[in-house]
Design a protein around this motif. Structure first.
Motif, PDB file in Angstrom:
ATOM      1  N   VAL A 167       0.856  -1.196   0.000  1.00 26.35           N
ATOM      2  CA  VAL A 167       0.000   0.000   0.000  1.00 26.35           C
ATOM      3  C   VAL A 167       0.887   1.239   0.000  1.00 26.35           C
ATOM      4  O   VAL A 167       1.844   1.325   0.791  1.00 26.35           O
ATOM      5  CB  VAL A 167      -0.934   0.026   1.232  1.00 26.35           C
ATOM      6  N   VAL A 168       0.583   2.187  -0.882  1.00 27.04           N
ATOM      7  CA  VAL A 168       1.328   3.447  -0.907  1.00 27.04           C
ATOM      8  C   VAL A 168       0.990   4.234   0.360  1.00 27.04           C
ATOM      9  O   VAL A 168      -0.187   4.443   0.686  1.00 27.04           O
ATOM     10  CB  VAL A 168       0.975   4.285  -2.154  1.00 27.04           C
ATOM     11  N   GLU A 169       2.032   4.659   1.056  1.00 24.94           N
ATOM     12  CA  GLU A 169       1.839   5.334   2.333  1.00 24.94           C
ATOM     13  C   GLU A 169       2.609   6.651   2.350  1.00 24.94           C
ATOM     14  O   GLU A 169       3.766   6.710   1.936  1.00 24.94           O
ATOM     15  CB  GLU A 169       2.337   4.437   3.463  1.00 24.94           C
ATOM     16  N   LEU A 170       1.958   7.706   2.805  1.00 26.55           N
ATOM     17  CA  LEU A 170       2.593   9.013   2.961  1.00 26.55           C
ATOM     18  C   LEU A 170       3.208   9.066   4.349  1.00 26.55           C
ATOM     19  O   LEU A 170       2.513   8.886   5.354  1.00 26.55           O
ATOM     20  CB  LEU A 170       1.545  10.116   2.788  1.00 26.55           C
ATOM     21  N   VAL A 171       4.506   9.297   4.416  1.00 26.67           N
ATOM     22  CA  VAL A 171       5.198   9.229   5.713  1.00 26.67           C
ATOM     23  C   VAL A 171       5.073  10.529   6.500  1.00 26.67           C
ATOM     24  O   VAL A 171       5.399  10.568   7.685  1.00 26.67           O
ATOM     25  CB  VAL A 171       6.689   8.853   5.520  1.00 26.67           C
ATOM     26  N   SER A 172       4.615  11.603   5.845  1.00 23.81           N
ATOM     27  CA  SER A 172       4.365  12.875   6.544  1.00 23.81           C
ATOM     28  C   SER A 172       3.364  13.681   5.738  1.00 23.81           C
ATOM     29  O   SER A 172       3.138  13.410   4.552  1.00 23.81           O
ATOM     30  CB  SER A 172       5.668  13.670   6.729  1.00 23.81           C
ATOM     31  N   ASP A 173       2.726  14.658   6.369  1.00 22.40           N
ATOM     32  CA  ASP A 173       1.770  15.507   5.657  1.00 22.40           C
ATOM     33  C   ASP A 173       2.458  16.155   4.455  1.00 22.40           C
ATOM     34  O   ASP A 173       3.649  16.499   4.511  1.00 22.40           O
ATOM     35  CB  ASP A 173       1.222  16.595   6.577  1.00 22.40           C
ATOM     36  N   PHE A 174       1.694  16.321   3.380  1.00 22.36           N
ATOM     37  CA  PHE A 174       2.278  16.871   2.151  1.00 22.36           C
ATOM     38  C   PHE A 174       1.309  17.869   1.525  1.00 22.36           C
ATOM     39  O   PHE A 174       0.142  17.544   1.274  1.00 22.36           O
ATOM     40  CB  PHE A 174       2.593  15.761   1.151  1.00 22.36           C
ATOM     41  N   VAL A 175       1.798  19.094   1.287  1.00 25.71           N
ATOM     42  CA  VAL A 175       0.987  20.126   0.645  1.00 25.71           C
ATOM     43  C   VAL A 175       1.225  20.066  -0.861  1.00 25.71           C
ATOM     44  O   VAL A 175       2.340  20.271  -1.333  1.00 25.71           O
ATOM     45  CB  VAL A 175       1.338  21.534   1.176  1.00 25.71           C
ATOM     46  N   VAL A 176       0.171  19.753  -1.598  1.00 23.10           N
ATOM     47  CA  VAL A 176       0.269  19.674  -3.058  1.00 23.10           C
ATOM     48  C   VAL A 176       0.353  21.073  -3.656  1.00 23.10           C
ATOM     49  O   VAL A 176       1.182  21.353  -4.519  1.00 23.10           O
ATOM     50  CB  VAL A 176      -0.938  18.911  -3.652  1.00 23.10           C
ATOM     51  N   CYS A 177      -0.510  21.980  -3.197  1.00 22.76           N
ATOM     52  CA  CYS A 177      -0.520  23.355  -3.712  1.00 22.76           C
ATOM     53  C   CYS A 177      -1.145  24.282  -2.684  1.00 22.76           C
ATOM     54  O   CYS A 177      -1.902  23.845  -1.811  1.00 22.76           O
ATOM     55  CB  CYS A 177      -1.261  23.444  -5.042  1.00 22.76           C
TER      56      CYS A 177
END
Length: 228
Positions: A167-177
Motif C-alpha cells: 500500500v502506498v503510504e505518505l510518511v508525513s503531511d504533504f501540501v500539493v498546492c
C-alpha cells in the motif's frame, strides 16, 4: 578538402506559414458574417480548452458564427475607426478586441445569447503555471487512491511516500498546492492523478452590437471608457 555530402540533413516534412491569403480568408469571412447575421458580440475567455469551445460552437452552429484568432486581423475586417468601419459604430467593437478575445455573429435574441454564455462552463485539469483555487493537502498515512506501482512516480513528484505491505503510504503531511499560488509541474500532475479539476473555462461577454444606435457594454474594464 571538400565537405562531405553524406551527412547533409534533409527535412522530410514541410510546413506552410499562414500568410496573406489566410488573413484575407478570415477578413472576407468576417465581412460576410456581418451581412448575414443581425448582431455581433465580443467575448473574452479564461482557461481556454479547445474541446469545450468546440462543443459550444457546435451547439450554436445553426444560428451563429464564431471567430477567434489575431485581434488585429479581426479589427481590420470590421474597421478600426469610423472612417474604415464596414457598418456604423463597429469601430467600438474593434476597440474591445483585446487579449484573449473572439467574436460571435448571431441571429439569436439578446436574451438567448446572454443565457447561453452565462450558463456555459467547462471544467478541466489545471495546467502548470495556473493559479491554484484552493489549498490541497494530503495527510500522513495510506493513500489508497494510488496503486502500488505508482509509488516511484509519486516519489519523483516530491511526495514523501513508501510502500507498506503493498500500500502506498505518505510518511508525513504533504501540501500539493497553496491557494492563490501558481501550480508547479509536479502539483499539476498530482492533481490530475487525484481527479481534482481546478480549471474552469468560461466565456465572458464584453459587448454587443446590433445596429448604429444599438451598442451595449457588458464589462467595464481598464480602457473601456475610450470606446467612443
Amino acid at each position: 578538402m571538400p565537405k562531405s555530402k553524406r551527412n547533409k540533413q534533409v527535412t522530410l516534412s514541410k510546413t506552410t506559414k499562414k500568410g496573406r491569403g489566410h488573413k484575407e480568408l478570415i477578413i472576407n469571412g468576417i465581412r460576410d458574417a456581418a451581412e448575414k447575421y443581425s448582431s455581433i458580440y465580443v467575448f473574452n475567455f479564461q482557461n481556454m480548452r479547445n474541446s469545450k469551445l468546440k462543443e459550444f460552437r457546435e451547439q450554436l452552429q445553426s444560428s451563429s458564427k464564431f471567430f477567434l484568432g489575431s485581434n488585429k486581423v479581426m479589427q481590420v475586417a470590421i474597421g478600426r475607426s469610423s472612417s474604415d468601419e464596414i457598418k456604423p459604430n463597429l469601430h467600438k467593437v474593434s476597440k474591445l478586441l483585446r487579449g484573449d478575445a473572439g467574436m460571435i455573429f448571431t441571429n439569436l435574441s439578446k436574451e438567448e445569447v446572454e443565457r447561453l454564455f452565462n450558463e456555459f462552463e467547462g471544467y478541466d485539469f489545471a495546467r502548470t503555471g495556473s493559479i491554484a483555487t484552493e489549498k490541497v493537502e494530503l495527510k500522513e498515512g495510506p493513500l489508497e487512491q494510488f496503486t502500488h506501482d505508482m509509488e516511484p512516480f509519486l516519489r519523483r513528484q516530491g511526495m514523501p511516500v513508501r510502500l507498506n505491505k503493498g500500500v502506498v503510504e505518505l510518511v508525513s503531511d504533504f501540501v500539493v498546492c497553496e491557494e492563490g499560488k501558481p501550480l508547479s509541474p509536479e502539483a499539476s500532475r498530482i492533481l490530475r492523478l487525484m481527479g481534482n479539476m481546478m480549471a474552469t473555462f468560461r466565456l465572458n461577454l464584453v459587448c454587443r452590437w446590433g445596429s448604429e444606435d444599438d451598442f451595449e457594454l457588458y464589462i467595464d474594464g481598464p480602457g473601456d471608457s475610450d470606446v467612443e
